[in-house]
Structures are given as structure tokens and as C-alpha cells.
Design a protein around this motif. Structure first.
Motif, PDB file in Angstrom:
ATOM      1  N   ARG A 129      22.427 -25.509   9.176  1.00 29.32           N
ATOM      2  CA  ARG A 129      21.350 -26.444   8.916  1.00 29.32           C
ATOM      3  C   ARG A 129      20.917 -27.230  10.148  1.00 29.32           C
ATOM      4  NH1 ARG A 129      22.916 -29.888   3.703  1.00 29.32           N
ATOM      5  NH2 ARG A 129      20.812 -30.698   4.174  1.00 29.32           N
ATOM      6  N   TRP A 130      21.792 -27.423  11.097  1.00 30.52           N
ATOM      7  CA  TRP A 130      21.460 -28.179  12.315  1.00 30.52           C
ATOM      8  C   TRP A 130      21.979 -27.399  13.527  1.00 30.52           C
ATOM      9  CZ3 TRP A 130      22.838 -30.745   7.805  1.00 30.52           C
ATOM     10  CH2 TRP A 130      21.861 -31.606   7.283  1.00 30.52           C
ATOM     11  N   PRO A 131      21.373 -26.264  13.825  1.00 28.00           N
ATOM     12  CA  PRO A 131      21.876 -25.414  14.912  1.00 28.00           C
ATOM     13  C   PRO A 131      21.702 -26.014  16.305  1.00 28.00           C
ATOM     14  CG  PRO A 131      19.811 -24.550  14.051  1.00 28.00           C
ATOM     15  CD  PRO A 131      20.232 -25.654  13.118  1.00 28.00           C
ATOM     16  N   GLU A 132      20.825 -27.027  16.441  1.00 31.85           N
ATOM     17  CA  GLU A 132      20.667 -27.657  17.751  1.00 31.85           C
ATOM     18  C   GLU A 132      22.014 -28.217  18.211  1.00 31.85           C
ATOM     19  OE1 GLU A 132      18.402 -31.532  19.743  1.00 31.85           O
ATOM     20  OE2 GLU A 132      17.963 -30.929  17.681  1.00 31.85           O
ATOM     21  N   ASP A 133      22.356 -27.937  19.464  1.00 30.14           N
ATOM     22  CA  ASP A 133      23.651 -28.372  19.976  1.00 30.14           C
ATOM     23  C   ASP A 133      23.502 -28.676  21.471  1.00 30.14           C
ATOM     24  OD1 ASP A 133      26.317 -28.896  20.357  1.00 30.14           O
ATOM     25  OD2 ASP A 133      27.038 -26.891  19.844  1.00 30.14           O
ATOM     26  N   PRO A 134      23.608 -29.949  21.893  1.00 29.87           N
ATOM     27  CA  PRO A 134      24.059 -31.111  21.141  1.00 29.87           C
ATOM     28  C   PRO A 134      22.968 -31.724  20.264  1.00 29.87           C
ATOM     29  CG  PRO A 134      23.589 -31.744  23.395  1.00 29.87           C
ATOM     30  CD  PRO A 134      23.419 -30.249  23.325  1.00 29.87           C
TER      31      PRO A 134
END
Length: 264
Positions: free
Chosen positions: A244-249
Motif C-alpha cells: 500500500r505504501w511502496p515509496e521508500d523512504p
């Protein structure tokens, strides 16, 4: 007894169980917090400071880095061992004492500043406030502070809180606003004067790994669940972040809150 007090009494948390994650992933208060204290004259180099519930020493270390002579006090030896190692890396020295915030056994009227970061809710608050007043010099200040993640509808923090509740129904701390209106009252009852508060929001940046570590180090997970339950929670959190939140960081909204009172 308030609903908040009931919640804290129902959950038994031992942060020493998660000392490694606590030291690595609970980064502590941002520089902006200390800058706000310094700008208002509450924090100055040369002060003698006592940090109650110091944990891994995030506030104590921040004060020491700014020229204060600091004592950190906690009941958890494993957390203070982590604090000492982090102090060594930072190049500062803090004296650590294993004692209760409500009964420090320290001499009266010896500190210019007493702080309590992210811990006031765990104390017997009236006794802790009275003890803070006892060890402060006249005109010294008590600062009770928080650095809280903020859940908003549909955001990653809200989803993380729901996952904690799923794995640990005794954890009832979700949905927080990051504002603590009861803390100024505690100060007033203990006789503190010129009470004031401030708050501001800031985005803290977490990698997926760091957010998982931060949550493992929380009261609802690593400090209160069995190791196998912590592992099951962590696996589900890892999968949720990836899906759901693949953005990293990730930027994570936090709120800094502080209540300040002056000892008469």
C-alpha cells in the motif's frame, strides 16, 4: 480515573524487552524542539538538567549536546545501556540513575531544568510533578514533551495503528491528537507557575525497515507481546507497507507538544 489512565493501567509494557529496536529506531525529538526551547530561554549551556523517564536518552543527549550537565533517570537498565552507547557515539557524557520519577532520591533544589519526554503518562503524575518541583531550583522549569505520530483518515499511520489493535487488543492508544491538555493541570496542582504550551508539526522520514523497527519498539508491540507475536505482527506490517505504501523512504507526520511550568 480518566479514560487515558485506564488505558495505561490495562497495558503492561516493558520497554527493556525491545531495547535494541528502541535504541536504533526511536530517533527521538527533532532539533527543532531543542531550538524552540533555546529561543525562549528555557535551554542554555551550563544548566544542570534532569531527564525523567530518559529511556535511550534522546532528550538527555540533546541537552548534553547543547552544553548542559545532564542526569538521565529511568527504571530500565537495558534502555540506559543503549543510551550510554549512543552517547559515546555522539561524543557526550550523561550520568544515568536507575530510579523512579516519583521518588528520585536526588537532593532538593539542584536542577535548573527537568524534562520528561514521551513518558509522563506512565508515571503517577501528581507524585512525579511534586518530585520535579522538589528537585528544581526556584525559577527552574519543568518541560513535559511528546513527539507523536499523527493518524489521519487513510494514512499509513492510521493503518499501522489498526494493525497494532488487531494483534494486541489491549493497546488502546490509537487515534491520538498529539496534544495533552491534562499535563498543564498536573503542573498547576503541584504549584508550578507561568504555565505555557507549544506545539508544531513536522515530517519525520522513515525507511520501511526503520518504521517497522519504530513500531516494534512501541508499547503495543515489542514491549508487551511475546516474541512470536511480535514476529507475526512485523511480517504483516512489512507486507502492508510493500503493497500500500511502496515509496521508500516515507514522510510520516508527527506533532511536537510541550508543556512548561516554572517552579516557585
Amino acid at each position: 480515573m480518566s479514560s487515558a489512565e485506564v488505558r495505561f493501567k490495562e497495558l503492561r509494557a516493558d520497554f527493556g524487552k525491545t531495547a535494541s529496536d528502541y535504541g536504533r529506531h526511536r530517533a527521538g525529538f527533532p532539533d527543532e524542539f531543542f531550538e524552540r526551547l533555546a529561543a525562549s530561554g528555557i535551554l542554555r549551556a551550563g544548566m544542570r538538567a534532569l531527564d525523567l523517564g530518559t529511556g535511550t536518552g534522546t532528550i538527555a543527549r540533546g541537552l548534553a549536546l547543547r552544553g548542559c550537565e545532564v542526569t538521565g533517570l529511568d527504571r530500565s537498565a537495558p534502555l540506559m545501556e543503549q543510551a550510554a552507547e549512543l552517547d559515546r557515539v555522539a561524543g557526550v557524557v550523561v550520568q544515568y540513575v536507575n530510579a523512579a520519577a516519583e521518588e528520585t532520591e536526588l537532593a532538593p533544589a539542584q536542577f535548573d531544568l527537568v524534562t520528561a519526554g514521551q513518558c509522563w503518562h506512565w508515571f503517577d503524575r501528581p507524585r512525579a510533578a511534586a518530585e520535579a518541583r522538589r528537585v528544581l531550583k526556584p525559577g527552574g522549569r519543568l518541560v513535559i514533551a511528546h513527539f507523536d505520530w499523527i493518524p489521519l483518515p487513510g494514512n499509513m499511520v492510521e493503518a499501522t495503528e489498526k494493525l497494532i489493535e488487531k494483534h494486541n487488543p489491549k493497546w488502546k492508544f490509537g487515534g491520538g491528537l498529539g496534544i495533552y491538555p491534562g499535563w498543564p493541570r498536573d503542573m498547576a496542582v503541584a504549584g508550578f507557575k507561568k504555565i505555557e504550551t507549544f506545539s508544531f508539526d513536522i515530517e519525520a522520514i522513515y525507511s520501511h525497515e526503520a518504521w517497522r523497527g519504530r513500531i516494534r519498539a512501541s508499547a503495543g508491540v515489542g514491549a508487551s507481546l511475546a516474541p512470536e507475536a511480535v514476529a507475526a505482527f512485523d511480517d504483516e506490517l512489512r507486507a502492508m507497507l510493500a503493497e500500500r505504501w511502496p515509496e521508500d523512504p516515507l514522510p510520516v507526520m508527527h506533532r511536537v507538544f510541550a508543556a512548561i511550568g516554572v517552579a516557585p
